[in-house]
Design an enzyme around this catalytic site. Structure first.
Site, PDB file in Angstrom:
ATOM      1  N   PRO E  13       0.797  -1.225   0.000  1.00  0.00           N
ATOM      2  CA  PRO E  13       0.000   0.000   0.000  1.00  0.00           C
ATOM      3  C   PRO E  13       0.832   1.280   0.000  1.00  0.00           C
ATOM      4  O   PRO E  13       1.867   1.364   0.658  1.00  0.00           O
ATOM      5  CB  PRO E  13      -0.810  -0.105   1.284  1.00  0.00           C
ATOM      6  N   ASN E  14       0.338   2.259  -0.767  1.00  0.00           N
ATOM      7  CA  ASN E  14       0.897   3.600  -0.843  1.00  0.00           C
ATOM      8  C   ASN E  14       2.170   3.696  -1.666  1.00  0.00           C
ATOM      9  O   ASN E  14       2.627   4.810  -1.952  1.00  0.00           O
ATOM     10  CB  ASN E  14       1.153   4.188   0.566  1.00  0.00           C
ATOM     11  N   ARG E  21       5.397  11.293  -2.696  1.00  0.00           N
ATOM     12  CA  ARG E  21       5.190  11.394  -1.261  1.00  0.00           C
ATOM     13  C   ARG E  21       6.500  11.628  -0.523  1.00  0.00           C
ATOM     14  O   ARG E  21       7.563  11.662  -1.121  1.00  0.00           O
ATOM     15  CB  ARG E  21       4.500  10.139  -0.714  1.00  0.00           C
ATOM     16  N   TYR E  26      11.446   8.352   1.549  1.00  0.00           N
ATOM     17  CA  TYR E  26      11.381   7.320   0.523  1.00  0.00           C
ATOM     18  C   TYR E  26      12.105   7.649  -0.786  1.00  0.00           C
ATOM     19  O   TYR E  26      12.099   6.834  -1.703  1.00  0.00           O
ATOM     20  CB  TYR E  26       9.914   6.998   0.218  1.00  0.00           C
ATOM     21  N   ASN E  76       7.779  -5.831  -1.177  1.00  0.00           N
ATOM     22  CA  ASN E  76       7.847  -4.731  -0.219  1.00  0.00           C
ATOM     23  C   ASN E  76       6.441  -4.572   0.334  1.00  0.00           C
ATOM     24  O   ASN E  76       5.594  -3.927  -0.278  1.00  0.00           O
ATOM     25  CB  ASN E  76       8.287  -3.431  -0.908  1.00  0.00           C
ATOM     26  N   ALA E  79       3.146  -0.962   4.675  1.00  0.00           N
ATOM     27  CA  ALA E  79       2.420  -0.983   5.949  1.00  0.00           C
ATOM     28  C   ALA E  79       1.956  -2.383   6.351  1.00  0.00           C
ATOM     29  O   ALA E  79       1.841  -2.685   7.539  1.00  0.00           O
ATOM     30  CB  ALA E  79       1.215  -0.053   5.878  1.00  0.00           C
ATOM     31  N   GLU E 100      11.811 -10.101   1.512  1.00  0.00           N
ATOM     32  CA  GLU E 100      11.145  -8.879   1.944  1.00  0.00           C
ATOM     33  C   GLU E 100      12.106  -7.712   1.770  1.00  0.00           C
ATOM     34  O   GLU E 100      13.242  -7.760   2.243  1.00  0.00           O
ATOM     35  CB  GLU E 100      10.738  -9.016   3.425  1.00  0.00           C
ATOM     36  N   HIS E 102      12.632  -3.254   1.860  1.00  0.00           N
ATOM     37  CA  HIS E 102      12.115  -1.952   2.282  1.00  0.00           C
ATOM     38  C   HIS E 102      13.019  -0.844   1.758  1.00  0.00           C
ATOM     39  O   HIS E 102      14.243  -1.000   1.749  1.00  0.00           O
ATOM     40  CB  HIS E 102      12.040  -1.867   3.812  1.00  0.00           C
ATOM     41  N   ARG E 109      12.934   4.025  12.594  1.00  0.00           N
ATOM     42  CA  ARG E 109      11.689   4.785  12.541  1.00  0.00           C
ATOM     43  C   ARG E 109      10.798   4.488  13.763  1.00  0.00           C
ATOM     44  O   ARG E 109      11.330   4.175  14.819  1.00  0.00           O
ATOM     45  CB  ARG E 109      10.954   4.457  11.229  1.00  0.00           C
TER      46      ARG E 109
END
Lengths: 146, 146, 146, 146, 146, 146, 146, 146, 146, 146, 146, 146
Positions: E13-14, E21, E26, E76, E79, E100, E102, E109
């Site tokens: 998502p996103n 963004r 990012y 990835n 969320a 996985e 990121h 974070r």
């Protein structure tokens, strides 16, 4: 308080050793000494007292079940205070007003002694006054019942 | 070690099944086999041994109370290790030096087996050596007492 | 036990001060006293003992690595018990049976002393018997290996 | 990438045993094998590599301090990942971009291996790809620096 | 690597907003930019790539189920990393090796970004290298599969 | 304060980098600058100062052991504050009054910097005043000892 | 330090009882004794001191608000250390450099005394040196301000 | 299901009071009523049923041990669900398939009723369907065994 | 049971893979196999069954909303058991009696599978009996509704 | 407020059932009733309102992404409040001022309803005022934007 | 709204400093500015407003007790939000509808600011809108009361 | 009990509202009613009673300090039970035997009411008996003192 109140005085594990065991924490009175003081206190108060002590969780549950005619319970669950959901459920099941008592102040000892499974299903809790916790437990019950 | 030492060997719940149960964890010896090995070990050591096993917390407490003349206790509380405040209080009450023993290494099993209510009131704890944990528990007690 | 067993006896930080430090907790024997008692115990048992003490986690790891021919390890990790994943990994890596020992009963002291990173990768743990914890650790190892 | 990049490849405790230890978790390559694969990978890439392994937290910190001229660090802190605030502080202090790498997938092992003191001060973390985690760590650094 | 490897590149998502963004966290590349870089990387490597992005947990699960012929997955989860047991179960169910990845270093974070439901069922995890995390994820997969 | 007080000033890991590292947190003075300020402060105070810095937990323990003739210790354990049970035990073992000092205010940084293994065995703790924490640590020790 | 520094010395609840209360923890000096020692220390240092003690959180907040012309604050929040977000906010609001001081070593007492709401908004904290904690708090402030 | 299945139906503490106690939670059937419904259900199913209820943990353990010839166990451990490691160990030891049942929905009551020591060693758990939980427990066992 | 009961059988994410996925945990039956067994069971029982499976939380919620005429729900929320407050709220909103079922024993798997957001708003939960959990869920519903 | 403000009013899962569901908690107004009240409120305020409700996390994220021209968002995330990092990230990504609203007082309900993933990335939160929470959310947004 | 509503506007500790203190968090309006805006808002609304601010928990409780004729309370408990059970009990005791308001978004600040003792006994909570939180609190109260 | 005992009866915040507030929890007696019952009880017992109630933590502390000639304290700290370290310290400081009393059973209410900062420094605690808790508190004190 015209009619006789029948009240059970229940003691949990190791309390049969009272007076012989760690007297710095629990005092020098034996359980029989305490029971005698309770009997003395009861004189003239129209009370019928049932004394019971056991080191067995199951015996205490059975005793509670089979004495469902008592009007009140004074209970020092001792170590079972912190571990027995079963005694909690027994007291909740019979719906007899109960008072939890402790000889020592359980809030100034080990952390695990701060939690009671029993207290939430009792009328109240009295802790820290030696044998006198029982006398007050009895008084509180009489007051609650009359 | 001129005078006889009287020592109780106490086993908690399910240990009567030893040898018949999960042998990958607990080994193939029966409790009687273990007791015999303890007896063998004791030969010539001027020891008097009392063996006791129960699946009842209350019986173990009673046994401890009524054998207050023993000089030492070797106890494998099994499941009660993690749940019995009452046995902890019993050992603390009688003031007899006790050694907690375990057949398996309780630190390499489920998380809840890592906490012992009993160990803090014992002289020490021995865990992970099968039947030999008992032998060493006995040795440790003898060493502690003499 | 016909052939010689080679066993390492490893002591962690501050144990070089034994006998000189907090004797109420750790007793009055020096580390050399303890080693001598271990040597005495070993007489006639066909054992070869390697004694090692260090205040350095890294030295203990190196010692374990470079003595991979020993058949067993008796280790008192002292403060490293509660903080050293690296020694845990070293013991797991060499696959030599190890026994964790402690002089004092770590279960009746500060809360942070209750957790051991080392115990889960050992055969077992012995805690609370002073110098005798080492003797029993050795015995347990011999029993485990033979 | 016209000028030579000087990169340190640091390995933490017990990694000197690679290939000889728990091969089911860490694979069969020795640390030297891994270093050779890294060297091969580096051929023609204008890299100068410094290899360092230690079982001592302090040596790793000293190495980081005294190689402050390197442009990047690939570090497998092994057990120190979970216990060393000091290595974290060393990396933060020298302000050299670092990449944390692990042979095994630390997220599918014991719970305590999930927390890293080092990762938050690194550019990133690579975990689970055996020796190839190092190759990628190097690549990631080169990419990050150029 | 003679035969073609079919690999899915899945974004959660996103990530469709990438580049538009929070570029401080990012980076400035759009998802299409990243995919193009992945395509470039793949040239001559005999790879067939399937790109998929969705803001829907269910679509990602469906995509994984209906592409069970791929040999590897680079994912990835964004969320969903921290909240989706369902994607974890999907990856475990299809038994396709997954990596996985990121963009940002999730370990520097918010605390809740430190826990991944996905990582334990993957081959490994790569975090913190911007778009290059994907390139390395692909490389790691190729290395793992060949 | 007629006789000379011998006091050790011990610095933990990474403090050798002071002045060169994160000056926003730790200030611009080097460790030698700080030591010189301490020396200046000591002039005419009949003090003998031993300065020691190490990135090694074991060296700090050894230093403490082998300087048991000092009357006091000022220690900035840096990262070891939060991880070293062994240094705690060393200070407790030698029974020399110690003062823990920190350059930065550890209570306004990461959560893990709030816990100190060392402080409970010290006379007290001083945190947040840059190099002046040391001066005050010294003063506090002198005051405590005289 | 040519111009006069105006500094408030604030004491929290129960500190008016100092010298009369638990002298094993807090020493035998009364608060007035301590204030006199502070006054003595201040002689010739061009300091103007405002002494304030209250058992009321609100009075301490009011005092801080209405003395916004002071250049520094030395505060022993006593019990409020662990419970008062309001005093924390007051100190943060007025933006006057503050130093938290404690007579006893709060890190060697009950667990709940380890957490301070106040320390994170102060310059630093000094704990464990009896009345001398105040003297040093004052010194630290002077050093910080000049 | 040609041969007779022998199945034990075990009820824990306070369930002897069923129908007389908190009927809003547990319903109005007595334990005998429930047993009769179970018997009815069993008609024609070639089952031999052993009914057992006890308020004693130890009796339940003994019952399990001494009926090791049963092919299955339906157990409502009541309060012991949340406190008895010993019954868990007993079930694990005898290796008889067991089903844990509850009258009420333990997941919509007090928090401490959400954790079961017993469930992990059972085939499964059925909770919330009043007396019908037992019928289904029996069915589930038959299905599991045949 | 004279009138027809309309019951929804809802399956959560990844259950469409049943029989093809981890058969050691979930068995070899496909979802269609299970549905067929449910249909067989329903024969002659005057039941109307609606089967629904989705990997989408939102679809399951929509399905529940738009089938508010069903008298009961059998739901295996799979992964959503542990993460979906929204499905919990949907079930609570429509006030249709629901039964949560699971194929595997969720209490003997990963810790995070022990918590259910759904169970507290259901009549009850059945876990661990493979496809038979559904049959029993249906039975329990019928019993509950009639 | 001369130019038209375009504001999205987003409702999460199960809110389509408003008025039909648990009216003791959420009141008797339907979502359309609430929207009408919002429309009434908006009359003459130069607002353009976009109403959106979905039971799907992904749809809400898509809606937020594809309406990036709105100047503000009023969102009642309902159950997603407590579980959706993805909606949190969506709001943070689009950088549109958002206000979180709730019909009921989430702080007087189940514990898990106290934590919001969404609130920290919003301007603020309004909870407990039934449909009026939306009106105020709108007002707050207008006030914030003008 | 024909009859006058009497509403108390209560402000907790440090809010008297508004406008002078941390304006990045709390804005530049003074408390008197805010009160004037509230007064303006109230014009023509038939409201009688009582303004009260105190840095004393006890004064706030007294104010609540002695103004039991008000129909509603708007309260910004500031720091007391997180520490005052006594104000919670006061609001619960007087049974006057109350609205908790905050200037800043307490959910995007320190963790301890996320928990409110007050909110569960209020009608609702409004947080994050600067002075406008008060206006909305008033509106919400009016709406709630009429 | 020949000489007069002087005893303080202290009531914490909101208890001045007794009888007017939540009578389902606290009963219908006003504080004055309770005080009268205490006075009645005291008749002929040679007691001198000082009654004090305050909603201010600081006033209660001052009262305790300035009445250091009393021989005993009965205190119902109400909300301060759970938040006031300062009252705890005050009681500990004056070394006057104190009894904590509560009207309601704090163990059957919200979780945060289970923890008392006060109880550990009292002789004991009495909870749950309405006004009679005070009578018993007084009795317990008399018994303790004589």
């Amino acid at each position: 308080m015209s009619e006789t109140l029948k009240i059970a005085v229940i003691n949990g594990p190791n309390l049969n050793l009272l007076g012989k065991r760690e007297s710095d924490i629990y005092g020098t009175l034996t359980l029989e000494d305490i029971n005698n003081r309770i009997r003395e206190f009861a004189i003239g108060k129209n009370l019928e007292l049932l004394f019971f002590q056991s080191n067995r969780e199951g015996d205490i549950i059975d005793f509670i079940h089979s004495n469902s005619s008592v009007q009140g319970i004074v209970i020092n669950p001792a170590a079972f205070t912190h571990t027995s959901v079963a005694i909690r459920d027994a007291i909740a099941a019979v719906s007899i007003p109960a008072v939890e008592v402790h000889l020592s102040n359980i809030y100034s000892r080990e952390d695990f002694r701060k939690d009671s499974f029993i207290a939430p299903v009792c009328v109240g809790q009295i802790t820290g006054f030696g044998y006198y916790s029982y006398i007050m437990g009895l008084e509180a019950l009489i007051n609650h019942l009359t």
